[in-house]
Design an enzyme around this catalytic site. Structure first.
Site, mmCIF file in Angstrom:
data_model
loop_
_atom_site.group_PDB
_atom_site.id
_atom_site.type_symbol
_atom_site.label_atom_id
_atom_site.label_comp_id
_atom_site.label_asym_id
_atom_site.label_seq_id
_atom_site.Cartn_x
_atom_site.Cartn_y
_atom_site.Cartn_z
ATOM 1 N N SER A 18 56.785 -28.165 27.175
ATOM 2 C CA SER A 18 56.862 -28.326 25.723
ATOM 3 C C SER A 18 56.655 -29.787 25.335
ATOM 4 C CB SER A 18 58.241 -27.884 25.227
ATOM 5 O OG SER A 18 59.208 -28.845 25.633
ATOM 6 N N LYS A 19 56.490 -29.975 24.045
ATOM 7 C CA LYS A 19 56.325 -31.326 23.497
ATOM 8 C C LYS A 19 57.523 -32.183 23.902
ATOM 9 C CE LYS A 19 56.317 -33.491 19.064
ATOM 10 N NZ LYS A 19 57.018 -33.198 17.849
ATOM 11 N N ARG A 20 58.693 -31.581 23.853
ATOM 12 C CA ARG A 20 59.908 -32.326 24.175
ATOM 13 C C ARG A 20 59.929 -32.785 25.647
ATOM 14 N NH1 ARG A 20 64.145 -28.976 21.831
ATOM 15 N NH2 ARG A 20 62.683 -28.956 20.096
ATOM 16 N N GLY A 54 57.390 -33.674 27.348
ATOM 17 C CA GLY A 54 56.526 -34.850 27.398
ATOM 18 C C GLY A 54 57.307 -36.087 26.967
#
Ligand code: GLU
Length: 512
Positions: A265-267, A269
């Protein structure tokens, strides 16, 4: 029916383009190119609540950067325009009504409170969620449960309604997936999905079927997260009488966190310090920017290559594939079923490889913005040198560069006097004898007729015996003077490149 291969990438414009999305676009693109087919970009913007301004244009720029330009799109147009679902709004309702007329769908007049009550009353235990399905639908307010006259009245009064699919009970729905093979679904487990919303917009489920049909899509590749929705779509193809035209499906494996523990997920990253988006994405509401591979200094060719091998290989252990090779070698059947772990170190390895294989002039063009940015930040109006100079530098340092900003980190001393000098590295062994050596060599440098690395090294070597020194005694000090630290290519080529005046200045800075 046309036999032409037509595939589509169908993103929703809800934010940054995740690397999984780019991989879906890539697999579509490769398949289209390999089969002489068309690659369509369709924007799925029917969910107004998730629509984000600018996201559509951003997605198109990302595809362009990756070199995955579509043949048909909202920007380019094409024979099946419009390619934005919001502009196709009028096309969907008639099919929803046809499904109602045929008994495969129904009007549902439930309020949010009705739905809430159903979820509460029909929950079997703590862990289950009650859904709108064959168990509950007759307890709700819809055209199956209410008397016909009441339904007619509600419709005549303009009551708000949605149209839901009537999922059959006790049926097994079969799918032949190009990656997963035979997959079957128990119809009892799927809820009566909304097909047409109260605002007249279709949901994804209806729109994807109508559009894939109308756009004559032959193969539909999408993320694994859509697999649970496949039975709804398969039934819609059948109920609408188009079963023989249904595209062949492939559900692509997830891209997993580096430890394999769930979807990347973006998180993740943010937490682990690497990008998950193709390009920087600034959320227009919060103003926050999430980093992209492009801005981090990845070459698009490397990015495409590393995405291609996330879940696919050609069976030979080969890792580096140019886009045209991928077109030749890629086959959707060889895509793995299981999720692919994302490894940022491996991603950087790819970029390093591509930097080595890119010619110096092209590297100079790519590195220029990063060098310019740093020169500007130094604030002493240092001009960016000519491209040929930057290309020469690129050739000297590219083996040390993994990401494009490394061309500054590894080569800044070619462009500006180092701002910090690691004097500590030589301090201990520094002495008067060495200082005298450099002072004498400085005098030589003032007049040396040919300024190139060979002449410079020869004159350096000549001075050594006069001072009772060996080359190894003074090479590190020279490097520290010119570079500022214990790194960089050969010192004499550095001196040649930065020129007489600058070399003398840097040596004097330390020798006094
Ligand atoms: N709009 C869907 C998404 O954003 C596309 C799914 C599909 O390709 O059918 O994931």
């Amino acid at each position: 029916m046309t036999n032409k291969v037509r595939v589509r990438f169908a993103p929703s414009p809800t934010g940054g383009l995740h690397l999984g999305g780019v991989r879906t676009a890539l697999f579509n693109y490769l398949f289209a190119r390999a089969h002489g087919g068309d690659f369509v970009l369709r924007v799925e913007d029917t969910d107004q609540s998730r629509f984000v301004e600018g996201a559509e244009q951003y997605i198109m720029r990302c595809l362009e950067w990756c070199g995955l330009s579509p043949d048909e799109s909202p920007e380019i147009g094409g024979p099946f325009a419009p390619y934005r679902q919001s502009e196709r709004k009028d096309r969907y309702k008639e099919y929803a009504l046809q499904l109602v007329a045929d008994g495969h769908a129904y009007y549902a007049f439930d309020t949010p409170e009705d739905l809430e009550r159903m979820r509460r009353d029909f929950k079997k235990d703590e862990h289950s969620v009650a859904q709108y399905d064959h168990n509950t639908r007759m307890h709700m307010r819809n055209s199956l449960s209410l008397p016909e006259a009441e339904v007619a009245q509600l419709l005549a009064d303009g009551a708000r309604y949605v149209i839901r699919i009537k999922m059959p009970a006790n049926e097994t729905i079969h799918l032949t997936d190009m990656i997963r093979g035979e997959v079957s679904f128990d119809s009892n487990l799927t809820d009566d999905k909304v097909l047409l919303k109260a605002d007249g917009m279709p949901t994804y489920h209806l729109a994807v079927v109508v559009d894939d049909y109308q756009m004559q899509i032959s193969h539909a590749f999408r993320g694994e997260e859509w697999l649970p929705s496949a039975p709804v779509h398969i039934l819609l193809w059948q109920y609408l009488g188009w079963a023989d035209k249904m595209p062949k499906w492939a559900h692509l494996p997830l891209i997993l966190k580096p430890d394999g523990n769930g979807k990347l997920s973006k998180r993740d990253g943010e937490r682990l310090g690497f990008p998950v988006f193709a390009m920087n994405w600034t959320d227009p509401k919060t103003g926050e920017t999430a980093k992209g591979f492009k801005e981090m200094g990845f070459l698009p060719q490397a990015f495409v290559n590393l995405l291609a091998v996330l879940g696919w290989n050609d069976g030979t252990g080969k890792e580096l594939f140019a886009l045209n090779e991928l077109v030749e070698k890629f086959s959707i059947e060889r895509v793995h079923k299981g999720g692919a772990k994302f490894d940022f170190e491996k991603a950087k390895w790819y970029n390093h490889q591509y930097i080595q294989h890119t010619d110096n002039a092209a590297l100079a063009e790519l590195a220029k913005p990063y060098i310019k940015l740093n020169l500007d930040a130094l604030g002493n109006n240092t001009e960016l040198p000519e491209l040929s100079y930057v290309a020469h530098v690129a050739g000297l340092i590219k083996d040390r560069c993994t990401l494009l900003p490394d061309f500054w980190a590894q080569g800044h001393f070619f462009f500006a006097t180092p701002t910090t000098v690691d004097e500590a590295a030589v301090k201990e062994k520094w002495n008067e004898q060495k200082r005298l050596f450099f002072t004498a060599w400085l005098a030589e440098l003032e007049t040396i007729p040919v300024w190139d690395q060979v002449a410079l090294e020869a004159s350096f070597n000549e001075q050594l015996p006069n001072h009772g020194l060996k080359k190894g005694d003074v090479m590190l000090p020279l490097r520290i003077m010119l570079v500022g630290g214990k790194y960089g290519p050969g010192v004499f080529i550095i001196a040649e490149m930065i020129g007489r005046e600058e070399t003398i200045k840097r040596i004097k800075n330390m020798v006094g």
